[in-house]
Design a protein around this motif. Structure first.
Motif, PDB file in Angstrom:
ATOM      1  N   UNK A 114       0.986  -1.685   0.289  1.00  0.00           N
ATOM      2  CA  UNK A 114       0.175  -0.097  -0.104  1.00  0.00           C
ATOM      3  C   UNK A 114       0.595   1.397   0.183  1.00  0.00           C
ATOM      4  N   UNK A 115       0.087   2.211  -0.508  1.00  0.00           N
ATOM      5  CA  UNK A 115       1.303   3.319  -0.943  1.00  0.00           C
ATOM      6  C   UNK A 115       0.173   4.195  -1.488  1.00  0.00           C
ATOM      7  N   UNK A 116       0.346   5.925  -1.056  1.00  0.00           N
ATOM      8  CA  UNK A 116      -0.414   6.938  -1.284  1.00  0.00           C
ATOM      9  C   UNK A 116       0.033   7.427  -2.307  1.00  0.00           C
ATOM     10  N   UNK A 117      -1.256   8.764  -2.982  1.00  0.00           N
ATOM     11  CA  UNK A 117      -0.526   9.177  -4.663  1.00  0.00           C
ATOM     12  C   UNK A 117       0.443  11.199  -3.786  1.00  0.00           C
ATOM     13  N   UNK A 118      -0.315  11.245  -2.682  1.00  0.00           N
ATOM     14  CA  UNK A 118       1.436  12.118  -1.431  1.00  0.00           C
ATOM     15  C   UNK A 118       1.899  11.583  -0.585  1.00  0.00           C
ATOM     16  N   UNK A 119       2.491  12.620   0.203  1.00  0.00           N
ATOM     17  CA  UNK A 119       2.968  11.836   1.067  1.00  0.00           C
ATOM     18  C   UNK A 119       1.050  11.871   2.112  1.00  0.00           C
ATOM     19  N   UNK A 120       1.769  11.163   2.974  1.00  0.00           N
ATOM     20  CA  UNK A 120       0.600  10.868   4.762  1.00  0.00           C
ATOM     21  C   UNK A 120       1.010  10.619   5.806  1.00  0.00           C
TER      22      UNK A 120
END
Length: 322
Positions: free
Chosen positions: A8-14
């Protein structure tokens, strides 16, 4: 694979996680994903003639699993649920893409105190329809690609010269494997240096690289060599050749082989022969096995098509040697 892999990962920093560098979280669990469940939602009302009018319809396919977790793992899964991208690789190698923000994490703490029984559910496919419906546009993707002069790494963007109107795609210096790029299309507005300006591209738009040849499709995140490409060819057993490839999602391919590899096409060798089987995009990504082959070098190419379009043959061929 003996375990389920979850990434899992995000499109922007989270939060405090730096995702702009391409970082992805990864975990392996010894769990089983349950058989899918299906949810159907229909919302309807009545018009002035008391006729029922459908306002909204939704169909979705839901997968679930349960596991006992310590508090730190419960934290990770509950935080995972607000990420933009989640992929789950099953033991079979099948990859489930979780529909954005559909994961639900429900912990129930057991009497022993340090473990929670966690129920995790997520949507892997869905279709929605409102009151106003229209048919899809049938036809070929990339029928009118944008001509570009080349594809270059972003390291040379500041020193590239040209003529006003020239277009070049500059891709990330960290190239994704197998003809898959993170790139930005630029147009030169003034003849000379330093005046490259970004061109906004929508999903399913294409560019044609005029120097070397080759069409590239933008899927909204990545650029792909179009309509597909051979990723690998490998001898996986006696007379058994496995071909792995990427083609447009939702399309099909017929695989053609020839031997010897690189032979001229025509009488005396190099004639293409069909496997006799049409395969799906998902099957090709997993790997398609051809048996009963002599141990020699082979070329392979793909004829790609779907129900509304013949996309012709892939540009590049794979080569396998025993």
């Amino acid at each position: 694979m003996n375990y389920i892999k979850i990434e899992w990962w995000n499109d922007t920093d989270l939060g405090e996680v730096l995702y702009q560098t391409g970082y992805k979280n990864k975990i392996f669990l010894n769990i089983e994903i349950e058989k899918p469940e299906y949810n159907t939602t229909i919302e309807a009302g009545q018009n002035g003639d008391n006729a029922e009018i459908t306002k909204f319809r939704k169909w979705e396919k839901v997968r679930k699993f349960e596991a006992f977790m310590q508090e730190d793992l419960v934290d990770a899964f509950s935080f995972m649920a607000i990420h933009d991208n989640i992929e789950i690789t099953l033991r079979s190698g099948e990859v489930l893409t979780v529909a954005k923000h559909t994961m639900r994490v429900e912990p129930s703490w057991e009497e022993i105190g340090c473990l929670a029984k966690v129920s995790v559910s997520f949507v892997v496919d869905y279709v929605t329809a409102g009151a106003c419906l229209e048919n899809m546009q049938a036809g070929c993707l990339c029928s009118d690609p944008i001509d570009v002069l080349g594809i270059q790494t972003d390291a040379v963007i500041g020193s590239t010269t040209g003529t006003a109107g020239d277009k070049i795609m500059f891709y990330s210096s960290e190239v994704i494997a197998d003809n898959k790029y993170i790139g930005v299309l630029y147009e030169l507005h003034t003849t000379g240096l330093f005046d490259w300006q970004e061109v906004q591209i929508e999903a399913n738009e294409c560019i044609y690289e005029t120097v070397k040849g080759g069409t590239y499709l933008f899927d909204g995140q990545f650029w792909h060599l179009f309509p597909g490409y051979v990723i690998s060819m490998a001898w996986t057993g006696a007379g058994e050749l496995t071909t792995t490839a990427y083609i447009l999602p939702g399309s099909f391919a017929t695989i053609y082989y020839r031997t010897p590899a690189n032979a001229p096409i025509g009488p005396g060798g190099g004639m293409w022969s069909m496997t006799g089987d049409d395969v799906t995009a998902d099957e090709l990504q997993t790997g398609v096995v051809k048996t009963g082959l002599a141990a020699q070098s082979y070329d392979v190419r793909l004829h790609v098509w779907n129900h509304s379009c013949d996309y012709d043959y892939t540009l590049h061929m794979g080569i396998a040697s025993p």
